[in-house]
Write an enzyme that holds these catalytic residues in place. Structure first.
Site, mmCIF file in Angstrom:
data_model
loop_
_atom_site.group_PDB
_atom_site.id
_atom_site.type_symbol
_atom_site.label_atom_id
_atom_site.label_comp_id
_atom_site.label_asym_id
_atom_site.label_seq_id
_atom_site.Cartn_x
_atom_site.Cartn_y
_atom_site.Cartn_z
ATOM 1 N N CYS A 159 28.803 8.862 -2.613
ATOM 2 C CA CYS A 159 28.029 8.774 -0.697
ATOM 3 C C CYS A 159 26.428 9.155 -1.380
ATOM 4 O O CYS A 159 25.768 9.541 -0.382
ATOM 5 C CB CYS A 159 28.415 10.361 -0.217
ATOM 6 S SG CYS A 159 30.436 10.594 -0.006
ATOM 7 N N THR A 254 35.980 16.258 -6.924
ATOM 8 C CA THR A 254 35.847 16.303 -5.023
ATOM 9 C C THR A 254 35.064 17.490 -4.909
ATOM 10 O O THR A 254 33.625 17.330 -3.967
ATOM 11 C CB THR A 254 36.199 16.344 -4.201
ATOM 12 O OG1 THR A 254 37.444 17.586 -4.344
ATOM 13 C CG2 THR A 254 37.476 15.100 -4.484
ATOM 14 N N HIS A 287 21.911 16.714 3.781
ATOM 15 C CA HIS A 287 22.934 15.854 3.753
ATOM 16 C C HIS A 287 24.431 16.405 4.184
ATOM 17 O O HIS A 287 24.884 15.612 5.329
ATOM 18 C CB HIS A 287 23.953 16.468 2.020
ATOM 19 C CG HIS A 287 25.092 15.646 2.092
ATOM 20 N ND1 HIS A 287 24.784 14.329 1.607
ATOM 21 C CD2 HIS A 287 26.508 15.298 0.918
ATOM 22 C CE1 HIS A 287 25.823 13.446 1.460
ATOM 23 N NE2 HIS A 287 27.121 13.923 1.429
ATOM 24 N N GLU A 298 24.496 23.697 -0.332
ATOM 25 C CA GLU A 298 23.231 22.966 -0.137
ATOM 26 C C GLU A 298 22.301 23.652 0.530
ATOM 27 O O GLU A 298 21.150 24.018 0.475
ATOM 28 C CB GLU A 298 23.576 22.039 0.980
ATOM 29 C CG GLU A 298 22.465 21.083 1.328
ATOM 30 C CD GLU A 298 22.463 19.641 1.480
ATOM 31 O OE1 GLU A 298 21.030 18.701 1.981
ATOM 32 O OE2 GLU A 298 23.282 19.538 2.519
ATOM 33 N N LYS A 316 23.768 13.796 10.516
ATOM 34 C CA LYS A 316 25.791 13.593 9.792
ATOM 35 C C LYS A 316 26.209 13.335 11.962
ATOM 36 O O LYS A 316 26.955 12.891 11.844
ATOM 37 C CB LYS A 316 26.392 13.954 9.258
ATOM 38 C CG LYS A 316 25.776 13.211 7.759
ATOM 39 C CD LYS A 316 26.353 13.432 7.018
ATOM 40 C CE LYS A 316 26.446 12.871 5.368
ATOM 41 N NZ LYS A 316 24.696 13.011 5.077
ATOM 42 N N HIS A 321 28.921 10.041 8.820
ATOM 43 C CA HIS A 321 29.075 10.318 7.094
ATOM 44 C C HIS A 321 29.113 8.235 7.320
ATOM 45 O O HIS A 321 30.759 7.904 6.905
ATOM 46 C CB HIS A 321 29.911 11.149 6.312
ATOM 47 C CG HIS A 321 29.701 11.146 4.952
ATOM 48 N ND1 HIS A 321 28.457 10.257 4.584
ATOM 49 C CD2 HIS A 321 29.748 12.270 4.204
ATOM 50 C CE1 HIS A 321 28.344 11.036 3.416
ATOM 51 N NE2 HIS A 321 29.135 11.560 3.043
ATOM 52 N N PHE A 388 30.803 13.325 -4.401
ATOM 53 C CA PHE A 388 31.337 13.941 -5.230
ATOM 54 C C PHE A 388 31.168 13.284 -6.490
ATOM 55 O O PHE A 388 30.563 12.232 -6.662
ATOM 56 C CB PHE A 388 33.401 12.579 -4.854
ATOM 57 C CG PHE A 388 33.816 12.478 -3.635
ATOM 58 C CD1 PHE A 388 33.367 14.480 -2.758
ATOM 59 C CD2 PHE A 388 34.435 12.267 -3.198
ATOM 60 C CE1 PHE A 388 34.525 14.571 -1.938
ATOM 61 C CE2 PHE A 388 35.435 12.131 -2.277
ATOM 62 C CZ PHE A 388 35.134 13.593 -1.106
#
Length: 400
Positions: A159, A254, A287, A298, A316, A321, A388
């Site tokens: 991402c 992840t 994000h 975050e 998003k 996403h 990830f």
């Protein structure tokens, strides 16, 4: 990682499309309005999912041996900046314009049916080639589509891919290895990716609700966004990429580190490179995936970097996403905000769409409400992309 300051690099107006708009202006209007109509239920072999798909009518054909939706999506965005690219070519030459692409999908449209044929019959189809599903193919396609002969490569770090691609492009320009570069990213909603996230129990059946105690996960989206990066030799109405930072959690394949240390490091590096303090940032595009671990990391990172929180929010819930395209697509929102500042127009901010039920386990954020504007005098916006593998990227834009 930081790079010595060796001259400004500018981002010309982006070419883009996603489920919320067919170009940057339409996307920006949808974001300001909080328009979530692009997120719709779509039936996949594994079930019905709420995703942000681009209308097929917006994707024209491309001349390529592999007629993939991924390439048609990229071509639709690239066509919007073709004139900019031709100006760069006219000034510098085709061998001095590079390509840096970010992508996750890597040709699954070709790969999945080809491997299904091999499993059932023992042979691949005659029109299948392994290179179509390799990450390098997107950069190869873009260079061919735009007629460029400079360095060309793909960044594939989940991402954060397109955000990383923008950094690589800026580094090439700053190092003098090219004079301009096309950079950004593209991804499609593919069956394999969707079912993979669903197997991790990260897919939400309703629009994303980042930083809420009622969040249920992400919606996947698709899109493409590309910028032309260049030095002072061109005047294309660009904004300065004033700083950027990258870090790696080295924590889990992840899951992000809960303390947000890697994300905080990326933001600090971007601020340091730009030579500004946290108080100079007027807006942060988060994000903001709406998963519990990402929101925790975050929010912790924002608390660690900023004393008084800047206005911030995630886009998003409007686009879904968009994975490899997310970094560039979300930076485009910050670009549009600062472009209004340059024009002397009040710079409204995209509202953060959520239910307002703050998660008491998270450090508080100053989330944008509908109608909020960039604070007067603010000249910097920051955009975060976390992936990830603990890949963290922060990009900082500045208007003169």
């Amino acid at each position: 990682m930081s790079v010595p300051r060796s001259g400004p690099v500018y981002l010309a107006p982006p070419g883009l499309l996603c489920c919320a708009g067919r170009d940057r202006e339409e996307f920006f209007r949808a974001a300001l309005a909080g328009d979530q109509s692009g997120l719709r239920p779509h039936v996949f072999p594994g079930g019905t999912f709420l995703v942000g798909r681009v209308e097929e009518s917006l994707l024209g054909p491309v001349e390529d041996p592999f007629d993939m939706r991924l390439l048609r999506l990229a071509g639709a965005a690239l066509s919007q900046i073709r004139q900019q690219v031709e100006e760069a070519v006219a000034r510098y030459g085709r061998d001095r314009v590079a390509v840096c692409a970010g992508v996750c999908d890597n040709g699954l449209e070709c790969s999945l049916p080809a491997h299904a044929a091999w499993l059932s019959g023992g042979e691949f189809p005659e029109d299948y080639a392994l290179r179509a599903q390799g990450p390098a193919y997107m950069a190869e396609f873009i260079a061919r589509y735009l007629g460029l002969d400079g360095p060309a490569f793909t960044v594939s770090t989940a991402c954060s891919s397109s955000a990383g691609a923008l950094i690589r492009a800026a580094e090439l320009v700053r190092a003098g290895l090219c004079d301009a570069a096309v950079a950004g990213g593209v991804d499609v909603v593919s069956e394999l990716t969707l079912l993979g996230f669903d197997s991790l129990e990260l897919i939400s059946p309703e629009p994303g609700n980042p930083f809420s105690r009622n969040r249920r996960g992400i919606n996947l989206g698709e899109g493409a966004t590309f910028f032309l990066l260049h030095g002072p030799g061109l005047d294309l109405g660009g904004l300065e990429l004033a700083g950027y930072g990258e870090s790696s959690d080295a924590f889990h394949i992840t899951a992000p580190s809960e303390d947000g240390a890697g994300a905080a490091a990326a933001m600090r590096l971007a601020l340091e490179m730009a030579g500004i303090s946290p108080e100079d940032v007027g807006y942060v595009n988060l994000h903001g995936t709406g998963t519990s671990l990402n929101d925790l990391a975050e929010a912790a990172a924002m608390a660690a970097v900023f004393g008084r929180q800047p206005l911030s929010g995630s886009s998003k819930p409007i686009t879904g996403h968009t994975l490899g395209a997310a970094g560039a697509l979300e930076l485009a929102l910050g670009w549009m905000v600062l472009d209004k500042v340059r024009q002397g127009i009040p710079a409204r901010l995209p509202p953060h769409l959520w239910d307002g039920a703050a998660d008491e386990h998270l450090p508080p954020l100053r989330l944008v409400r509908k109608g909020d504007e960039l604070p007067g005098g603010a000249r910097h916006v920051l955009s975060n992309s976390f992936a990830f593998g603990g890949s963290n990227v922060s990009l900082l834009l500045r208007v003169a």
